[in-house]
Design an enzyme around this catalytic site. Structure first.
Site, short mmCIF file in Angstrom:
data_model
loop_
_atom_site.label_atom_id
_atom_site.label_comp_id
_atom_site.label_asym_id
_atom_site.label_seq_id
_atom_site.Cartn_x
_atom_site.Cartn_y
_atom_site.Cartn_z
N PHE A 108 0.90 -1.30 -0.08
CA PHE A 108 0.11 -0.03 -0.06
C PHE A 108 0.72 1.26 -0.08
CE2 PHE A 108 -2.34 2.83 3.28
CZ PHE A 108 -3.05 3.61 2.24
N ILE B 177 13.24 -10.09 2.02
CA ILE B 177 14.38 -9.31 2.68
C ILE B 177 15.19 -9.99 3.76
CG2 ILE B 177 13.39 -7.02 2.31
CD1 ILE B 177 12.07 -7.31 5.44
N ALA C 240 8.95 -2.76 3.89
CA ALA C 240 8.52 -4.05 3.61
C ALA C 240 8.03 -4.61 5.06
CB ALA C 240 9.64 -5.20 2.99
N ALA C 241 7.06 -5.07 5.15
CA ALA C 241 6.86 -5.57 6.59
C ALA C 241 5.52 -6.42 6.44
CB ALA C 241 6.59 -4.51 7.56
N THR D 271 5.84 2.87 12.68
CA THR D 271 4.44 3.20 12.83
C THR D 271 4.29 3.89 14.39
OG1 THR D 271 2.38 2.12 13.35
CG2 THR D 271 4.30 0.77 13.54
N ASP D 272 3.50 4.40 14.56
CA ASP D 272 3.20 4.97 15.98
C ASP D 272 3.01 4.00 16.90
OD1 ASP D 272 0.69 4.62 14.78
OD2 ASP D 272 -0.23 6.54 15.62
N GLU D 273 2.58 2.73 16.43
CA GLU D 273 1.85 1.65 17.46
C GLU D 273 2.87 1.29 18.48
OE1 GLU D 273 -0.85 -1.13 15.53
OE2 GLU D 273 -1.37 0.27 13.77
N TYR E 61 2.24 -7.29 16.52
CA TYR E 61 2.78 -6.26 15.08
C TYR E 61 3.74 -5.22 15.84
CZ TYR E 61 2.28 -2.37 12.09
OH TYR E 61 2.64 -1.47 11.11
N LYS F 298 7.47 -4.07 15.20
CA LYS F 298 7.89 -2.92 14.74
C LYS F 298 9.16 -2.33 15.61
CE LYS F 298 7.17 -1.19 11.11
NZ LYS F 298 7.70 -1.24 9.83
N LEU G 269 -9.47 -1.23 8.44
CA LEU G 269 -10.68 -0.76 8.58
C LEU G 269 -11.36 -0.06 7.31
CD1 LEU G 269 -13.15 -0.45 10.58
CD2 LEU G 269 -11.94 1.61 11.28
N ILE H 282 -17.75 -3.94 13.58
CA ILE H 282 -17.15 -2.78 14.41
C ILE H 282 -16.56 -3.60 15.80
CG2 ILE H 282 -17.40 -0.66 15.96
CD1 ILE H 282 -17.62 -0.19 12.87
N TYR H 283 -15.27 -3.64 15.91
CA TYR H 283 -14.79 -4.30 17.13
C TYR H 283 -14.98 -3.42 18.49
CZ TYR H 283 -11.35 -6.80 13.94
OH TYR H 283 -10.91 -7.21 13.05
P1 NAD Z 1 1.28 -3.70 3.29
O1 NAD Z 1 1.07 -4.85 4.13
O2 NAD Z 1 0.34 -3.11 2.42
O3 NAD Z 1 2.59 -3.91 2.21
C1 NAD Z 1 3.98 -4.50 2.77
C2 NAD Z 1 4.65 -5.05 1.47
O4 NAD Z 1 5.74 -5.75 1.96
C3 NAD Z 1 3.97 -6.13 0.68
O5 NAD Z 1 4.00 -5.54 -0.82
C4 NAD Z 1 4.55 -7.34 0.81
O6 NAD Z 1 4.55 -8.25 -0.26
C5 NAD Z 1 6.01 -6.85 1.12
N1 NAD Z 1 6.58 -7.73 1.98
C6 NAD Z 1 6.17 -8.47 3.25
N2 NAD Z 1 7.12 -9.24 3.69
C7 NAD Z 1 8.13 -9.17 2.74
C8 NAD Z 1 9.41 -9.82 2.87
N3 NAD Z 1 9.59 -10.90 3.91
N4 NAD Z 1 10.56 -9.48 1.86
C9 NAD Z 1 9.89 -8.50 0.93
N5 NAD Z 1 8.98 -7.94 0.51
C10 NAD Z 1 8.13 -8.27 1.76
O7 NAD Z 1 1.93 -2.43 4.21
P2 NAD Z 1 1.78 -0.92 4.09
O8 NAD Z 1 0.70 -0.61 4.92
O9 NAD Z 1 2.06 -0.48 3.07
O10 NAD Z 1 3.06 -0.63 5.28
C11 NAD Z 1 4.24 -0.48 4.63
C12 NAD Z 1 5.26 0.04 6.05
O11 NAD Z 1 4.80 1.11 6.74
C13 NAD Z 1 5.32 -1.03 6.98
O12 NAD Z 1 6.49 -1.11 7.37
C14 NAD Z 1 4.24 -0.53 8.12
O13 NAD Z 1 4.66 -1.02 9.49
C15 NAD Z 1 4.29 0.95 8.11
N6 NAD Z 1 3.26 1.71 8.41
C16 NAD Z 1 1.97 1.48 7.92
C17 NAD Z 1 0.98 2.17 8.39
C18 NAD Z 1 -0.42 2.15 7.94
O14 NAD Z 1 -1.44 2.71 8.16
N7 NAD Z 1 -0.56 0.94 6.91
C19 NAD Z 1 1.16 3.37 9.34
C20 NAD Z 1 2.27 3.52 9.61
C21 NAD Z 1 3.62 2.90 9.28
P1 TYD Z 2 -6.72 -1.48 11.46
O1 TYD Z 2 -7.23 -0.83 10.10
O2 TYD Z 2 -6.47 -2.81 11.37
O3 TYD Z 2 -5.52 -0.65 11.94
P2 TYD Z 2 -4.64 -0.58 13.08
O4 TYD Z 2 -5.17 -1.45 13.94
O5 TYD Z 2 -3.37 -0.59 12.74
O6 TYD Z 2 -5.03 0.84 13.80
O7 TYD Z 2 -7.82 -1.08 12.33
C1 TYD Z 2 -8.33 0.65 12.77
C2 TYD Z 2 -9.26 0.39 13.81
O8 TYD Z 2 -10.31 -0.15 13.53
C3 TYD Z 2 -8.87 -0.24 15.20
O9 TYD Z 2 -9.04 0.20 16.15
C4 TYD Z 2 -9.50 -1.71 14.97
C5 TYD Z 2 -10.79 -1.23 14.36
N1 TYD Z 2 -11.27 -2.33 13.27
C6 TYD Z 2 -12.76 -2.88 13.54
O10 TYD Z 2 -13.37 -2.36 14.14
N2 TYD Z 2 -13.12 -3.70 12.87
C7 TYD Z 2 -12.55 -4.37 11.44
O11 TYD Z 2 -12.85 -5.20 10.74
C8 TYD Z 2 -10.96 -3.75 11.60
C9 TYD Z 2 -10.14 -4.43 10.43
C10 TYD Z 2 -10.51 -2.96 12.43
#
Ligand code: NAD
Ligand code: TYD
Length: 351
Positions: free
Chosen positions: A13, A62, A84-85, A132-134, A157, A161, A197, A213-214
């Protein structure tokens, strides 16, 4: 100086938005996208730029040190953008080891490859770790995460991280590897896999399926449009200080229930449904184990030092996002067929 940049996870993404930004904005860079193509990786996310002369895709893991050594030797990267993650909290609850493998061992392997390849010649090199902020844990009703907030990860997760962040800093302090880290809040936007979500609810509203909704829906997340996130990464990559951490966030907090209601409101309008029709799909289900209550980022450092601010208001960003999903039905159908159905059943059937 070499102008090659390694992006890991560029078929995911955030990674796909980052690859698109760098390939189009910096034609002088060669962008090499290394991705394992797990369930979350999808080359369709990059269809529009895949033929660009400064873009190359490599399928690989990786955790594979030999592959990384060969890539560094071939391309002489000056920069690494490490996305990648394994990224989904719910999956980390059912399979924590996959998160340790990719997020901890994978990041450590990448650090080793960069250190070996750069061999102390660190001028103009950057190892940028996207996090991530998590990692900061869960907030109560008040306060914000700053760069000084102590780590307190609570899901497999976020713990994986946090471990990877620690390894990145350890390589800075021990070997002087030139690192940068950013910790961002929840992203949303096009190409978001519908296990998270917002895209999950958009998909379910389109198909008139329940919106799970959880718990009570009172958990709070701070949402940022993905293009604003990758713009921040661009600024930090080029102008941020080596060894520093930057928090990225939108000052845009929503309880899950209010967010889903806003989605329903906008989608009723766009789909020409009766007002309130989609809200009827809202279904409260069993809470996530260890569900963090609230995340909220203080991004003052990034604003003051590098002048970054989010560009989009949330209602506008959500509207753009819904429009993207409505006009990319084929993408949505492709990613929700096959294994996604098994995942969905296992995740939601018994809730
Ligand atoms: P995503 O799950 O959409 O994409 C992860 C990508 O990494 C995929 O294309 C997957 O094929 C690849 N991948 C997974 N394991 C791999 C491996 N072992 N070797 C090579 N490639 C691999 O994740 P995202 O939401 O795009 O998140 C990207 C980064 O940003 C992550 O590090 C995540 O922790 C961080 N992040 C995400 C969010 C969010 O809201 N999505 C917010 C803050 C930080
Ligand atoms: P999510 O998109 O999984 O991101 P994160 O857990 O990394 O914050 O979830 C966002 C919020 O939505 C989180 O509080 C969990 C909640 N949630 C639901 O209520 N229902 C769902 O089906 C999912 C996937 C998440």
């Amino acid at each position: 100086m070499s102008k090659s940049v390694l992006v890991t996870g560029g078929a995911g993404f955030i990674g796909s938005h980052l690859v698109r930004l760098f390939v189009t904005k910096y034609p002088e860079y060669k962008i090499v996208n290394l991705d394992k193509l797990t369930y979350a990786g999808n080359l369709e996310n990059l269809k529009d730029i895949e033929d660009r002369p400064n873009y190359k895709f490599v399928k690989g893991d990786i955790t594979d040190l030999n592959l990384l050594r060969n890539l560094f030797a071939e391309h002489k990267f000056f920069g690494v953008l490490h996305c990648a993650a394994e990224s989904h909290v719910d999956r980390s609850i059912t399979d924590p080891l996959a998160f340790v493998t990719t997020n901890v061992i994978g990041t450590s392997t990448l650090l080793i490859a960069a250190k070996e390849s750069w061999a102390g010649a660190y001028d103009d090199k950057i190892f940028y770790h996207i996090s991530t902020d998590e990692v900061y844990g869960s907030l109560g009703a008040e306060g914000f995460f700053t760069e000084e907030t102590a780590y307190d990860p609570r899901s497999p997760y976020s713990a994986s991280k946090a471990s990877s962040d620690h390894m990145v800093r350890a390589f800075y302090h021990t070997y002087h590897l030139p690192i940068k880290i950013s910790n961002c809040s929840n992203n949303y936007g096009p190409y978001h896999f519908p296990e998270k979500l917002i895209p999950l609810c958009i998909h379910n509203i389109i198909n008139n399926k329940p919106l799970p909704i959880y718990g009570k829906g009172e958990n709070v997340r701070d949402w940022l449009f993905v293009e604003d996130h990758v713009r921040a990464i661009d600024v930090i990559f080029h102008k941020g200080k080596v060894g520093e951490t930057y928090n990225i966030g939108g000052h845009n907090e929503w309880t899950n229930i209010d967010l889903v209601k806003e989605l329903c409101r906008q989608m009723d309008e766009k789909l020409g449904r009766e007002k309130g029709a989609s809200e009827k799909l809202i279904t409260y289900v069993k809470d996530r184990a260890g569900h963090d209550l609230r995340y909220a980022i203080d991004a003052t450092k990034l604003k003051n030092e590098l002048g970054w601010l989010p560009s989009l208001q949330f209602e506008e960003g959500i509207s753009k996002t819904i429009d993207w999903y409505l006009s990319n039905a084929e993408w949505l159908n492709d990613v929700t067929s096959g294994n996604y159905q098994n995942y969905y059943q296992q995740q939601y059937e018994k809730r």
